[in-house]
Structures are given as C-alpha cells and as structure tokens.
Design a protein around this motif. Structure first.
Motif, mmCIF file in Angstrom:
data_model
loop_
_atom_site.group_PDB
_atom_site.id
_atom_site.type_symbol
_atom_site.label_atom_id
_atom_site.label_comp_id
_atom_site.label_asym_id
_atom_site.label_seq_id
_atom_site.Cartn_x
_atom_site.Cartn_y
_atom_site.Cartn_z
ATOM 1 N N TRP A 114 0.798 -1.213 0.000
ATOM 2 C CA TRP A 114 0.000 0.000 0.000
ATOM 3 C C TRP A 114 0.839 1.276 0.000
ATOM 4 N N ALA A 115 2.123 1.167 0.327
ATOM 5 C CA ALA A 115 2.968 2.364 0.399
ATOM 6 C C ALA A 115 3.450 2.762 -0.989
ATOM 7 N N ASP A 116 3.575 4.069 -1.205
ATOM 8 C CA ASP A 116 4.107 4.561 -2.474
ATOM 9 C C ASP A 116 5.617 4.441 -2.534
ATOM 10 N N LEU A 117 6.247 4.556 -1.377
ATOM 11 C CA LEU A 117 7.703 4.646 -1.358
ATOM 12 C C LEU A 117 8.218 4.303 0.034
ATOM 13 N N ILE A 118 9.471 3.852 0.112
ATOM 14 C CA ILE A 118 10.071 3.468 1.384
ATOM 15 C C ILE A 118 11.363 4.250 1.592
ATOM 16 N N LEU A 119 11.487 4.860 2.757
ATOM 17 C CA LEU A 119 12.713 5.523 3.184
ATOM 18 C C LEU A 119 13.355 4.692 4.286
ATOM 19 N N THR A 120 14.669 4.738 4.346
ATOM 20 C CA THR A 120 15.371 4.136 5.487
ATOM 21 C C THR A 120 16.257 5.199 6.118
ATOM 22 N N LEU A 121 16.442 5.107 7.422
ATOM 23 C CA LEU A 121 17.234 6.101 8.155
ATOM 24 C C LEU A 121 18.362 5.404 8.911
ATOM 25 N N ASP A 122 19.594 5.625 8.464
ATOM 26 C CA ASP A 122 20.794 5.092 9.124
ATOM 27 C C ASP A 122 20.639 3.621 9.493
ATOM 28 N N ILE A 123 20.510 2.764 8.487
ATOM 29 C CA ILE A 123 20.447 1.327 8.761
ATOM 30 C C ILE A 123 21.595 0.627 8.035
ATOM 31 N N ASP A 124 21.914 -0.575 8.489
ATOM 32 C CA ASP A 124 22.995 -1.338 7.863
ATOM 33 C C ASP A 124 22.565 -1.826 6.488
ATOM 34 N N GLY A 132 14.513 -4.231 0.466
ATOM 35 C CA GLY A 132 14.376 -4.155 -0.978
ATOM 36 C C GLY A 132 13.864 -5.439 -1.601
ATOM 37 N N LYS A 133 14.300 -6.577 -1.067
ATOM 38 C CA LYS A 133 13.866 -7.867 -1.611
ATOM 39 C C LYS A 133 12.391 -8.134 -1.324
ATOM 40 N N LEU A 134 11.900 -7.577 -0.231
ATOM 41 C CA LEU A 134 10.501 -7.803 0.133
ATOM 42 C C LEU A 134 9.560 -6.803 -0.533
ATOM 43 N N ASN A 135 10.078 -5.640 -0.871
ATOM 44 C CA ASN A 135 9.229 -4.564 -1.382
ATOM 45 C C ASN A 135 9.795 -4.019 -2.687
ATOM 46 N N PHE A 136 9.128 -4.273 -3.784
ATOM 47 C CA PHE A 136 9.570 -3.729 -5.057
ATOM 48 C C PHE A 136 8.900 -2.375 -5.284
ATOM 49 N N LYS A 137 9.225 -1.486 -4.364
ATOM 50 C CA LYS A 137 8.781 -0.098 -4.386
ATOM 51 C C LYS A 137 10.021 0.782 -4.440
ATOM 52 N N PRO A 138 9.897 2.036 -4.863
ATOM 53 C CA PRO A 138 11.043 2.937 -4.779
ATOM 54 C C PRO A 138 11.581 2.974 -3.354
ATOM 55 N N LEU A 139 12.894 2.820 -3.223
ATOM 56 C CA LEU A 139 13.549 2.697 -1.920
ATOM 57 C C LEU A 139 14.691 3.700 -1.853
ATOM 58 N N ILE A 140 14.691 4.536 -0.816
ATOM 59 C CA ILE A 140 15.680 5.610 -0.680
ATOM 60 C C ILE A 140 16.372 5.483 0.665
ATOM 61 N N ALA A 141 17.698 5.564 0.655
ATOM 62 C CA ALA A 141 18.491 5.481 1.883
ATOM 63 C C ALA A 141 18.890 6.877 2.344
ATOM 64 N N ILE A 142 18.566 7.191 3.594
ATOM 65 C CA ILE A 142 18.979 8.454 4.214
ATOM 66 C C ILE A 142 20.026 8.135 5.269
ATOM 67 N N ASP A 143 21.122 8.883 5.272
ATOM 68 C CA ASP A 143 22.218 8.686 6.225
ATOM 69 C C ASP A 143 22.747 7.261 6.190
ATOM 70 N N SER A 144 22.925 6.744 4.999
ATOM 71 C CA SER A 144 23.497 5.408 4.797
ATOM 72 C C SER A 144 24.245 5.411 3.468
ATOM 73 N N PHE A 145 25.429 4.811 3.467
ATOM 74 C CA PHE A 145 26.187 4.656 2.235
ATOM 75 C C PHE A 145 25.883 3.275 1.661
ATOM 76 N N ILE A 146 24.933 3.229 0.728
ATOM 77 C CA ILE A 146 24.553 1.983 0.084
ATOM 78 C C ILE A 146 25.406 1.740 -1.157
ATOM 79 N N ASN A 147 25.703 2.835 -1.881
ATOM 80 C CA ASN A 147 26.562 2.792 -3.070
ATOM 81 C C ASN A 147 26.076 1.772 -4.098
ATOM 82 N N ASP A 148 24.805 1.847 -4.395
ATOM 83 C CA ASP A 148 24.186 0.999 -5.415
ATOM 84 C C ASP A 148 23.422 1.920 -6.348
#
Length: 266
Positions: A114-124, A132-148
């Motif tokens: 039901w969500a339009d988008l997912i944000l994460t805040l300082d997670i590993d 990401g594997k569970l939710n094929f929605k736009p996913l944005i990392a805040i305060d995390s270096f994902i480098n993908d």
C-alpha cells in the motif's frame, strides 16, 4: 522516459536475455534463475516503471501518498531523542507535500504494497537489501552509504563538513562528537576524515568534553552543550536536506534514472 518500456529494455539494462526477464516477470518457477538475477530484473523493471499492460499500469499509478520510514530503534536516550527530532522534521516536510509518514523499526520489516515509497534512516546494508527484496517499491536510503546505482542515497557531504570545521577552528585541535552510527560504510567514511571522532553511547560521557573544541552534528548533543563559542554546530538534518529528500522522492516515484542517485548535502 517517454517511449513505452519493453522487456527488451529491461534485458539490456540487466545484462540478461529477454527470456530470463520474461520468466522472472511471469513468476515462472520451472526455470533455474538465481535470486540475485531475479532481484536485479525486478528492481530494474521497477526503476524503469515497466508494466505489462494498461490494467497493471492503472494499479501502479494509483497512489496512497503513504511513505514508510524504517529505522533501527536506538538504545540510548540521546540517540532516541535525535531519532525523534529527525522524524519530526521529516514528517513536517512530507506533510507539507500531502504525504503520510508511517514509522517502523527493524522488527517490522515486511511487504507493504500500500505504500508509495520506502525511506530508510541510518540502517545497515543487510537490512536495506532485505527491505528491498521484500518490497519492489522505490527505496531511498537516508544517512546510509549503500553505493548501489539502483537506489537514491542522501548523505551529509562530510568532505565539505571537514573543510568548514577546519576553517572554523583555524588549526586548533577539535573533536567530532556524535551518536552511534548503524551504517558501517558511513561510519568508516566519517572516521577516515575525522581522526578525533568520539561516539557517545552514554549521557554521562558528555561531561568529559565540556572544555574541548567540538564539532557537533546532532541536535540533542548541541542542546546539551549550548552555544559555546568553541563549538561548531552543523545539523545533519536541515531544510536543504529535507528538500533534497523531497526531490529524490519525486524522482524515484517517476523512475527518473537519469538523475544522480548519490546525493550529498552540505
């Protein structure tokens, strides 16, 4: 991207055959396709806003204006206060754009259609990819270096922060005092720039630094020390960062792959 996306486009971007894309999108389990390839195809099809027919497209474009925020529940009172401060600021910015913010900790990682988008805040990074594997929605990392390159990541420009601090302290020794950092890649980047980095786990530790030159990036720590002339406060969340997050949300929802996905905020 104005032309209609086809499975050939997805295959080209993913570096796989058209047949592989077809098998993944049609959920064929009679073909041996690795989990890594399956997830890559699904993420790219999501990024390119691919839908197989008009009926499916209507489901995709129906939006709830709901944004999920994942974060790791902090152990210390100071870290919890900082989380609340960041969430409050973020919620206000999203509310101004008619978004509803739903906050969940790492114990609630699951699928949210039901969500339009997912944000994460300082997670590993492991938790980020699990989401990401569970939710094929736009996913944005805040305060995390994902480098993908598939995902937007929004971080403080710590190189610029160091330049600002060096200029402010003008050759004097100073320490960067901050709260625990969950994202290991971000921690390593910060520690490589600031040799005098101190992570505060307990409120009682703060008295040890009252006479030092301090660079502060957390509102809760800044309030403890007050506006002492020997301290420099550069908040990690401010209006410009809030605007960058809003921009990234719009770009991610529209699958604008031409945008810079590594966003650094001074």
């Amino acid at each position: 991207m104005t032309s209609k996306i086809t499975i050939k486009d997805i295959a080209r971007e993913a570096g796989v055959s058209v047949a592989t894309v077809s098998y993944v999108l049609n959920q064929r389990d009679d073909q041996k396709i690795s989990e890594e390839t399956r997830n890559k195809v699904l993420h790219i099809s999501n990024l390119l806003n691919y839908t197989p027919n008009q009926a499916a497209r209507s489901l995709v474009t129906r939006q709830s204006n709901s944004v999920v925020l994942y974060y790791k529940y902090a152990d210390s009172i100071l870290a919890r206060a900082e989380q609340l401060h960041t969430i409050s600021c973020l919620s206000q910015r999203l509310h101004e754009q008619d978004y509803q913010l739903v906050c969940l900790n790492e114990d609630s990682i699951e699928k949210f259609d039901w969500a339009d988008l997912i944000l994460t805040l300082d997670i590993d990074n492991d938790s980020f990819y699990k989401i990401g594997k569970l939710n094929f929605k736009p996913l944005i990392a805040i305060d995390s270096f994902i480098n993908d390159p598939l995902f937007f990541q929004i971080n403080t420009d710590y190189v610029a922060l160091k330049d600002q601090a060096d200029q402010f302290f003008n050759g004097d020794t100073y320490s960067l005092l901050t709260l625990p950092i969950n994202n290991q890649e971000r921690y390593e980047h910060i520690s490589s720039l600031f040799p005098q980095l101190h992570i505060v786990d307990d409120m009682r530790e703060l008295t040890y630094f009252e006479k030092d030159n301090l660079l502060l990036i957390d509102e809760s720590l800044n309030q403890f020390f007050g506006n002492k002339p020997q301290n420099l406060y550069c908040p990690s969340f401010h209006s410009q960062k809030g605007q960058v997050i809003l921009n990234a949300i719009e770009w991610a929802k529209k699958r604008q792959s031409d945008k810079n996905h590594n966003l650094l905020v001074k």
